[in-house]
Design a protein around this motif. Structure first.
Motif, PDB file in Angstrom:
ATOM      1  N   ASP A  20       0.825  -1.209   0.000  1.00 48.31           N
ATOM      2  CA  ASP A  20       0.000   0.000   0.000  1.00 48.31           C
ATOM      3  C   ASP A  20       0.861   1.261   0.000  1.00 48.31           C
ATOM      4  O   ASP A  20       0.593   2.211  -0.734  1.00 48.31           O
ATOM      5  CB  ASP A  20      -0.950   0.019   1.196  1.00 48.31           C
ATOM      6  CG  ASP A  20      -2.115  -0.945   1.045  1.00 48.31           C
ATOM      7  OD1 ASP A  20      -2.418  -1.329  -0.099  1.00 48.31           O
ATOM      8  OD2 ASP A  20      -2.715  -1.308   2.080  1.00 48.31           O
ATOM      9  N   ARG A  21       1.916   1.274   0.817  1.00 52.89           N
ATOM     10  CA  ARG A  21       2.805   2.435   0.875  1.00 52.89           C
ATOM     11  C   ARG A  21       3.541   2.624  -0.448  1.00 52.89           C
ATOM     12  O   ARG A  21       3.708   3.747  -0.923  1.00 52.89           O
ATOM     13  CB  ARG A  21       3.781   2.312   2.039  1.00 52.89           C
ATOM     14  CG  ARG A  21       3.113   2.580   3.384  1.00 52.89           C
ATOM     15  CD  ARG A  21       4.111   2.837   4.492  1.00 52.89           C
ATOM     16  NE  ARG A  21       5.016   1.741   4.782  1.00 52.89           N
ATOM     17  CZ  ARG A  21       4.726   0.681   5.550  1.00 52.89           C
ATOM     18  NH1 ARG A  21       3.538   0.584   6.113  1.00 52.89           N
ATOM     19  NH2 ARG A  21       5.617  -0.259   5.761  1.00 52.89           N
ATOM     20  N   MET A  22       3.967   1.522  -1.064  1.00 53.64           N
ATOM     21  CA  MET A  22       4.645   1.615  -2.368  1.00 53.64           C
ATOM     22  C   MET A  22       3.699   2.179  -3.419  1.00 53.64           C
ATOM     23  O   MET A  22       4.077   3.034  -4.225  1.00 53.64           O
ATOM     24  CB  MET A  22       5.168   0.241  -2.807  1.00 53.64           C
ATOM     25  CG  MET A  22       6.427  -0.164  -2.082  1.00 53.64           C
ATOM     26  SD  MET A  22       7.121  -1.792  -2.481  1.00 53.64           S
ATOM     27  CE  MET A  22       6.539  -2.193  -4.060  1.00 53.64           C
ATOM     28  N   LEU A  23       2.465   1.722  -3.428  1.00 52.14           N
ATOM     29  CA  LEU A  23       1.475   2.209  -4.385  1.00 52.14           C
ATOM     30  C   LEU A  23       1.224   3.702  -4.192  1.00 52.14           C
ATOM     31  O   LEU A  23       1.144   4.457  -5.161  1.00 52.14           O
ATOM     32  CB  LEU A  23       0.166   1.427  -4.239  1.00 52.14           C
ATOM     33  CG  LEU A  23      -0.954   1.805  -5.194  1.00 52.14           C
ATOM     34  CD1 LEU A  23      -0.533   1.614  -6.640  1.00 52.14           C
ATOM     35  CD2 LEU A  23      -2.192   0.982  -4.904  1.00 52.14           C
ATOM     36  N   ASP A  24       1.131   4.149  -2.938  1.00 54.96           N
ATOM     37  CA  ASP A  24       0.948   5.580  -2.660  1.00 54.96           C
ATOM     38  C   ASP A  24       2.114   6.395  -3.202  1.00 54.96           C
ATOM     39  O   ASP A  24       1.919   7.453  -3.805  1.00 54.96           O
ATOM     40  CB  ASP A  24       0.808   5.827  -1.153  1.00 54.96           C
ATOM     41  CG  ASP A  24      -0.522   5.335  -0.590  1.00 54.96           C
ATOM     42  OD1 ASP A  24      -1.454   5.118  -1.386  1.00 54.96           O
ATOM     43  OD2 ASP A  24      -0.603   5.171   0.645  1.00 54.96           O
ATOM     44  N   LYS A  25       3.337   5.903  -3.012  1.00 56.49           N
ATOM     45  CA  LYS A  25       4.519   6.626  -3.501  1.00 56.49           C
ATOM     46  C   LYS A  25       4.556   6.660  -5.023  1.00 56.49           C
ATOM     47  O   LYS A  25       4.921   7.676  -5.624  1.00 56.49           O
ATOM     48  CB  LYS A  25       5.790   6.006  -2.937  1.00 56.49           C
ATOM     49  CG  LYS A  25       5.949   6.273  -1.461  1.00 56.49           C
ATOM     50  CD  LYS A  25       7.226   5.729  -0.907  1.00 56.49           C
ATOM     51  CE  LYS A  25       7.226   5.971   0.590  1.00 56.49           C
ATOM     52  NZ  LYS A  25       8.500   6.199   1.140  1.00 56.49           N
ATOM     53  N   ILE A  26       4.177   5.581  -5.669  1.00 53.61           N
ATOM     54  CA  ILE A  26       4.137   5.544  -7.137  1.00 53.61           C
ATOM     55  C   ILE A  26       3.095   6.521  -7.656  1.00 53.61           C
ATOM     56  O   ILE A  26       3.350   7.280  -8.600  1.00 53.61           O
ATOM     57  CB  ILE A  26       3.865   4.115  -7.641  1.00 53.61           C
ATOM     58  CG1 ILE A  26       5.077   3.224  -7.372  1.00 53.61           C
ATOM     59  CG2 ILE A  26       3.516   4.110  -9.127  1.00 53.61           C
ATOM     60  CD1 ILE A  26       4.837   1.750  -7.600  1.00 53.61           C
ATOM     61  N   GLU A  27       1.921   6.542  -7.048  1.00 56.39           N
ATOM     62  CA  GLU A  27       0.866   7.468  -7.464  1.00 56.39           C
ATOM     63  C   GLU A  27       1.310   8.913  -7.275  1.00 56.39           C
ATOM     64  O   GLU A  27       1.056   9.764  -8.126  1.00 56.39           O
ATOM     65  CB  GLU A  27      -0.420   7.204  -6.692  1.00 56.39           C
ATOM     66  CG  GLU A  27      -1.133   5.946  -7.131  1.00 56.39           C
ATOM     67  CD  GLU A  27      -2.342   5.601  -6.268  1.00 56.39           C
ATOM     68  OE1 GLU A  27      -2.526   6.223  -5.203  1.00 56.39           O
ATOM     69  OE2 GLU A  27      -3.099   4.706  -6.673  1.00 56.39           O
TER      70      GLU A  27
END
Length: 97
Positions: A20-27
């Motif tokens: 979830d944290r990785m996805l937030d950073k990518i977004e």
């Protein structure tokens, strides 16, 4: 290691939390990213006004006076990012004291 991994398992919770944290950073990274056309980025009136800290009317005056290069397609006006950067560099004045 014979335990069954379920959603309640702490390792699984941590794994999905990391995802979830990785996805937030990518977004977040992709939000400010604009696709290029032949390696060139194009800016809108709003983006150029914000970047130069000028009003839309002043930007229009610059276009009319030929101070700033632009592309007009129908009612849409675009500016090459490299042209804006070049204009800023050409008009830079060093401090003399």
């Amino acid at each position: 290691m014979s335990e069954i991994m379920t959603r309640k398992n702490e390792r699984i919770k941590r794994f999905f939390g990391l995802l979830d944290r990785m996805l937030d950073k990518i977004e977040t990274a992709l939000t400010g990213c604009k696709p290029t056309l032949n390696g060139e980025r194009f800016l809108t009136n709003q983006e150029v006004s914000d970047k130069l800290k000028i009003s839309h009317r002043t930007l229009q005056d610059y276009r009319t006076a030929g101070k700033i290069p632009y592309i007009q397609l129908g009612g849409k006006v675009l500016y090459r990012e490299s042209d804006i950067q070049k204009m800023l560099e050409e008009n830079y004045r060093k401090a003399w004291q």
